[in-house]
Motif scaffolding. Structure first.
Motif, PDB file in Angstrom:
ATOM      1  N   SER A  57       0.823  -1.317   0.053  1.00 39.62           N
ATOM      2  CA  SER A  57      -0.081   0.110  -0.142  1.00 39.62           C
ATOM      3  C   SER A  57       0.756   1.350   0.023  1.00 39.62           C
ATOM      4  N   THR A 217      -1.142  -9.334   4.576  1.00 34.60           N
ATOM      5  CA  THR A 217      -2.507 -10.015   4.776  1.00 34.60           C
ATOM      6  C   THR A 217      -2.916 -10.075   6.008  1.00 34.60           C
ATOM      7  N   GLN A 218      -2.688  -9.623   6.835  1.00 33.87           N
ATOM      8  CA  GLN A 218      -3.209  -9.669   8.375  1.00 33.87           C
ATOM      9  C   GLN A 218      -2.689 -10.811   9.021  1.00 33.87           C
ATOM     10  N   ARG A 220      -2.435 -13.910   8.132  1.00 33.60           N
ATOM     11  CA  ARG A 220      -3.624 -14.919   7.939  1.00 33.60           C
ATOM     12  C   ARG A 220      -3.245 -16.216   7.648  1.00 33.60           C
ATOM     13  N   TYR A 233      -0.803  -7.185   9.380  1.00 34.66           N
ATOM     14  CA  TYR A 233      -0.804  -5.566   8.866  1.00 34.66           C
ATOM     15  C   TYR A 233      -1.882  -5.745   7.649  1.00 34.66           C
ATOM     16  N   ASN A 234      -2.588  -4.589   7.553  1.00 36.86           N
ATOM     17  CA  ASN A 234      -3.224  -4.499   6.046  1.00 36.86           C
ATOM     18  C   ASN A 234      -2.641  -3.724   5.055  1.00 36.86           C
ATOM     19  N   TYR A 235      -1.677  -4.276   4.593  1.00 40.40           N
ATOM     20  CA  TYR A 235      -0.628  -3.421   3.717  1.00 40.40           C
ATOM     21  C   TYR A 235      -0.719  -3.856   2.236  1.00 40.40           C
ATOM     22  N   ARG A 236      -1.418  -4.680   1.833  1.00 42.34           N
ATOM     23  CA  ARG A 236      -1.443  -5.008   0.258  1.00 42.34           C
ATOM     24  C   ARG A 236      -1.889  -3.801  -0.735  1.00 42.34           C
TER      25      ARG A 236
END
Ligand SMILES: *Cc1c(COP(=O)(O)O)cnc(C)c1O
Length: 388
Positions: A57, A217-218, A220, A233-236
């Motif tokens: 991101s 991707t958190q 996951r 993290y939410n970084y994609r």
């Protein structure tokens, strides 16, 4: 954006971005994954020669994940170039680690390798855990990577190359960003190409890019339900932003050519003004000249602030060079190793409008205003001389 203002660096679309965005919409790939994301990662690998890439991101997110992947923990230290944008150093603090700042040298304005070694020795002698080194390729000029890497290897400290400003730059034919264990690029709106906002993490080690994608991707785990064993993290990057990136990659070489032509224009225009100095590419160094920067000689009666104000009065954007991190109030407690070079650059340097879409008329407008400031001082001095 204000119509007639001349900006430092603006987004410059090729026209094909819209085509790829339309494809994303038609296929409903609007998520932070999809075929454009995969294609954009392949394009970055093809262009830079890096084996693996993860688009993210932002460039800041890429630095953050690089440090997580390298195991930076609270209490650790990370060595960072002082003369840079705050985004190089902020992720060190996100992790509860301490940035240790290093001064620049005058050939490239980037990390001084001799100062780096002094700092490493001193930090280690104080019992510190130095986990990574972040050199920056400022304004597109590659840092002295061979020297920096040989010191880093000697002490077995991994290098994260901040090539946010240097996509398209090379050092002895090899892409800036591909020398260290991990490299990062930025596709922010002001960079040489943009995805409106975005970044990339590149590496020749698949475990680093795979881990970065997992964390982005958190974190996951690969299970039918949501299973987490680590903080994620939410970084994609979204497939829509990657669509813009695909169109931009098609013109990246052209953009480098345009920025280098701007630099050449300014060098030629100011050739007869000895008060203005440019950063020259050392042998084997190739800069994308993301921004053209000048330094005003201390002997000159004109200061960089005189120039900045004269340009601003004509609605032209210009900016002092990055204020070094060790001079920033937020980092005032961090260790610093230097001898005044970056301070001097900050005091005397100015970035000129450098976008790839600048017209020749706009370039002349900028250079004529700069010249007029020096001419006015010259005239004043002639009047003084004739009075005495
Ligand atoms: C732009 C920039 C970054 C951060 O990139 P973003 O995509 O804006 O988060 C990091 N380092 C440097 C030197 C930059 O110029």
């Amino acid at each position: 954006m204000t119509e007639d203002r001349i900006w430092l660096s603006t987004p410059h679309m090729s026209g094909n971005e819209q085509k790829y965005i339309d494809e994303a919409f038609k296929s409903n790939w609007i998520a932070p994954l999809g075929p454009h994301v995969d294609a954009f990662e392949r394009d970055i690998c093809d262009f830079t020669g890096s084996k693996f890439a993860a688009v993210l991101s932002s460039g800041t997110a890429a630095i953050h994940l690089a440090l997580v992947v390298l195991g930076v923990k609270p209490g650790d230290e990370v060595i960072c170039q002082s003369m840079t944008f705050s985004a190089s150093a902020n992720p060190i603090s996100y992790l509860g680690a301490t940035p240790v700042f290093i001064d620049s040298e005058l050939d490239t304005w980037n990390m001084n390798p001799a100062m780096l070694e002094i700092a490493i020795k001193d930090r280690l002698s104080k019992g510190k855990n130095v986990k990574a080194i972040i050199p920056v390729h400022l304004y597109g000029m590659p840092a002295k990577m061979n020297e920096i890497l040989s010191i880093a290897n000697k002490y077995r400290i991994p290098v994260v190359e901040d090539a946010a400003e240097a996509l398209g730059s090379t050092l002895f034919g090899r892409a800036a960003g591909t020398f260290g264990a991990i490299g990062i690029y930025s596709f922010n709106g002001n960079k040489i190409i943009t995805t409106s906002g975005g970044g990339a993490l590149v590496s020749n080690y698949p475990e680093f890019t795979q881990k970065a994608k997992f964390l982005a991707t958190q974190a996951r785990e690969d299970m039918p339900h949501y299973e987490h064993t680590q903080i994620g993290y939410n970084y994609r990057m979204s497939n829509v932003c990657a669509a813009i990136g695909l169109g931009q990659m098609e013109v990246l070489n052209e953009r480098v050519g345009q920025r280098r032509a701007n630099h050449k224009f300014y060098v030629e225009q100011f050739a007869d003004l000895p008060e203005i100095e440019f950063l020259k590419e050392p042998q084997g160094f190739y800069s994308n000249h993301w921004l053209t920067c000048i330094r005003i000689n201390r002997q000159s009666e004109v200061t960089r602030e005189d120039l900045r104000l004269a340009l601003e009065a004509e609605n032209i954007d210009s900016r002092p060079l990055w204020k070094p991190m060790h001079m920033q109030p937020v980092f005032s407690n961090c260790p610093y190793y230097g001898n005044g070079v970056s301070e001097e650059l900050f005091e005397t340097g100015l970035c000129l409008p450098s976008g790839s879409s600048l017209t020749i008329a706009e370039l002349f407008k900028v250079s004529n205003i700069v010249r007029s400031v020096f001419d006015n001082v010259g005239t004043k001095n002639m009047i003084k001389a004739s009075v005495h």
